[in-house]
Enzyme design. Sequence first.
Site, PDB file in Angstrom:
ATOM      1  CG  ASP A 181      -2.263   0.757   0.846  1.00  0.00           C
ATOM      2  OD1 ASP A 181      -2.081   1.981   0.599  1.00  0.00           O
ATOM      3  OD2 ASP A 181      -3.381   0.036   0.998  1.00  0.00           O
ATOM      4  N   GLY A 184       4.561   1.484  -1.840  1.00  0.00           N
ATOM      5  CA  GLY A 184       4.603   1.816  -3.267  1.00  0.00           C
ATOM      6  C   GLY A 184       3.511   2.484  -3.873  1.00  0.00           C
ATOM      7  CG  PHE A 193      -1.789   0.402  -7.153  1.00  0.00           C
ATOM      8  CD1 PHE A 193      -2.301   1.349  -7.754  1.00  0.00           C
ATOM      9  CD2 PHE A 193      -2.307  -0.038  -5.971  1.00  0.00           C
ATOM     10  CE1 PHE A 193      -3.549   1.955  -7.203  1.00  0.00           C
ATOM     11  CE2 PHE A 193      -3.740   0.347  -5.178  1.00  0.00           C
ATOM     12  CZ  PHE A 193      -4.156   1.570  -5.902  1.00  0.00           C
ATOM     13  CG  HIS A 231     -14.797  -0.202  -5.159  1.00  0.00           C
ATOM     14  ND1 HIS A 231     -15.910   0.107  -4.284  1.00  0.00           N
ATOM     15  CD2 HIS A 231     -13.804   0.356  -4.410  1.00  0.00           C
ATOM     16  CE1 HIS A 231     -15.402   0.494  -3.158  1.00  0.00           C
ATOM     17  NE2 HIS A 231     -13.914   0.538  -3.068  1.00  0.00           N
TER      18      HIS A 231
HETATM   19  C1  LIG Z   1     -10.899   1.573  -0.462  1.00  0.00           C
HETATM   20  S1  LIG Z   1      -9.415   1.182   0.221  1.00  0.00           S
HETATM   21  C2  LIG Z   1      -9.428  -0.492   0.585  1.00  0.00           C
HETATM   22  C3  LIG Z   1      -8.382  -0.929   1.631  1.00  0.00           C
HETATM   23  C4  LIG Z   1      -8.642  -2.572   1.749  1.00  0.00           C
HETATM   24  N1  LIG Z   1      -8.332  -3.268   0.528  1.00  0.00           N
HETATM   25  C5  LIG Z   1     -10.191  -2.703   2.250  1.00  0.00           C
HETATM   26  O1  LIG Z   1     -10.813  -3.352   1.276  1.00  0.00           O
HETATM   27  O2  LIG Z   1     -10.429  -2.677   3.302  1.00  0.00           O
HETATM   28  C6  LIG Z   1      -8.129   1.326  -1.261  1.00  0.00           C
HETATM   29  C7  LIG Z   1      -6.813   1.228  -0.762  1.00  0.00           C
HETATM   30  O3  LIG Z   1      -5.907   1.371  -2.069  1.00  0.00           O
HETATM   31  C8  LIG Z   1      -4.818   2.296  -1.593  1.00  0.00           C
HETATM   32  N2  LIG Z   1      -4.131   2.910  -2.761  1.00  0.00           N
HETATM   33  C9  LIG Z   1      -4.899   4.102  -3.252  1.00  0.00           C
HETATM   34  N3  LIG Z   1      -4.095   4.628  -4.259  1.00  0.00           N
HETATM   35  C10 LIG Z   1      -3.024   3.634  -4.166  1.00  0.00           C
HETATM   36  C11 LIG Z   1      -1.782   3.693  -5.059  1.00  0.00           C
HETATM   37  N4  LIG Z   1      -1.617   4.521  -6.069  1.00  0.00           N
HETATM   38  N5  LIG Z   1      -0.883   2.802  -4.724  1.00  0.00           N
HETATM   39  C12 LIG Z   1      -1.116   1.991  -3.731  1.00  0.00           C
HETATM   40  N6  LIG Z   1      -2.075   1.857  -2.943  1.00  0.00           N
HETATM   41  C13 LIG Z   1      -3.126   2.697  -3.302  1.00  0.00           C
HETATM   42  C14 LIG Z   1      -5.352   3.123  -0.407  1.00  0.00           C
HETATM   43  O4  LIG Z   1      -4.134   3.554   0.206  1.00  0.00           O
HETATM   44  C15 LIG Z   1      -6.380   2.273   0.390  1.00  0.00           C
HETATM   45  O5  LIG Z   1      -5.563   1.391   1.332  1.00  0.00           O
END
Ligand SMILES: C[S@@+](CC[C@H](N)C(=O)[O-])C[C@H]1O[C@@H](n2cnc3c(N)ncnc32)[C@H](O)[C@@H]1O
Length: 330
Positions: A199, A220, A222, A240
Amino acid sequence: MSAPDPVAQIQMMSGGYFVSRCLQVAAELGIADLIADVPVSAAQLAATTGSSADALGRVLTLLCAQGIFERRDGGFAHTEVSRFLRSDHPASMRSFARMFGNPVIWQSVIRLDESVVTGEPMGEKVTPGGLWQYLAEHKDRSEVFNETMAAKARAMVPLVPRAYDFTRFARIADIGGGRGHLLQAILAASPDSRGVLFDQPHVLREVANLASDRLALEGGNFFEDALPEADAYVLMEVIHDWDDPSAERILRAVRRAAPAGARLVIVEAKMPDPPMACWTATLDIVMLNLVGGRQRGFGEYTNLLERSGFGEIREIPMGMGHSIIEASPA
Ligand SMILES: C[S@@+](CC[C@H](N)C(=O)[O-])C[C@H]1O[C@@H](n2cnc3c(N)ncnc32)[C@H](O)[C@@H]1O
């Protein structure tokens, strides 16, 4: 039961955001934490929170009308619902209510009309870089957001390793895994596997204590960084958040990192069909308005995954309105 009066129904729904806001304000002030087993007066609650007794009393009265708190013996008392607003409730939803008070969300909602005309999200218009950048720059809001992710997933997390066997994977990566709530549950059910939580660095800093010889933390982006090599890639409620081109970029990043034989395991809420009043239907509009994402059905996932280099796509229903979509590198 008689059908609701149409005029009252429209009135209540049109001004419904005042109810939301009252709930958010009560959660922000920590009102539920100040009530134990006996009713507490508005004057006492106002004195502790530095509020106006009259205003706070009226806000809490509206929440009583909505069945959140209860008015008793001249004060405010808990119901079964308000107990979930306590910080110390094992399934606390206080952070969830606080998160929806985030100014980026409110400012985006004001411009929902613009989202409807253009099809575009408003998050990036109300703050540079949108929600994710805002969270990276506001530690307090980020903590509330990440706590909310853990809270919303609490009931769902145990269902994932029950619906899907992870024991055959030596290394499991949870991409965008937040505080690692899902990965911890998967590793508990799969004692011979190791996990890597991927994350954003500022999110992982909140859970630095999770790192162990079985659970590695990898910070990092993604969209820019190589993802870890693993036998299974889990993405829960990550895809989503994004429109199709961005979702494809994330899936292609997984595809590049995935060795032959790896599996992709997406966990997402399903849009109800036919439509019904449920959280997922609201969430779809939050995605539209805030970040440009969407709640997708199996057909939409199949198209997205095929375009991103995956095949052998199947859906595994897991309960609570959620499904697992499994795919393999094509
Ligand atoms: C809606 S949350 C979902 C968290 C977890 N998977 C859950 O369902 O409880 C989306 C996650 O994507 C991560 N995220 C958003 N943009 C990101 C990026 N560019 N690279 C890595 N992670 C990212 C956020 O920090 C967050 O933890």
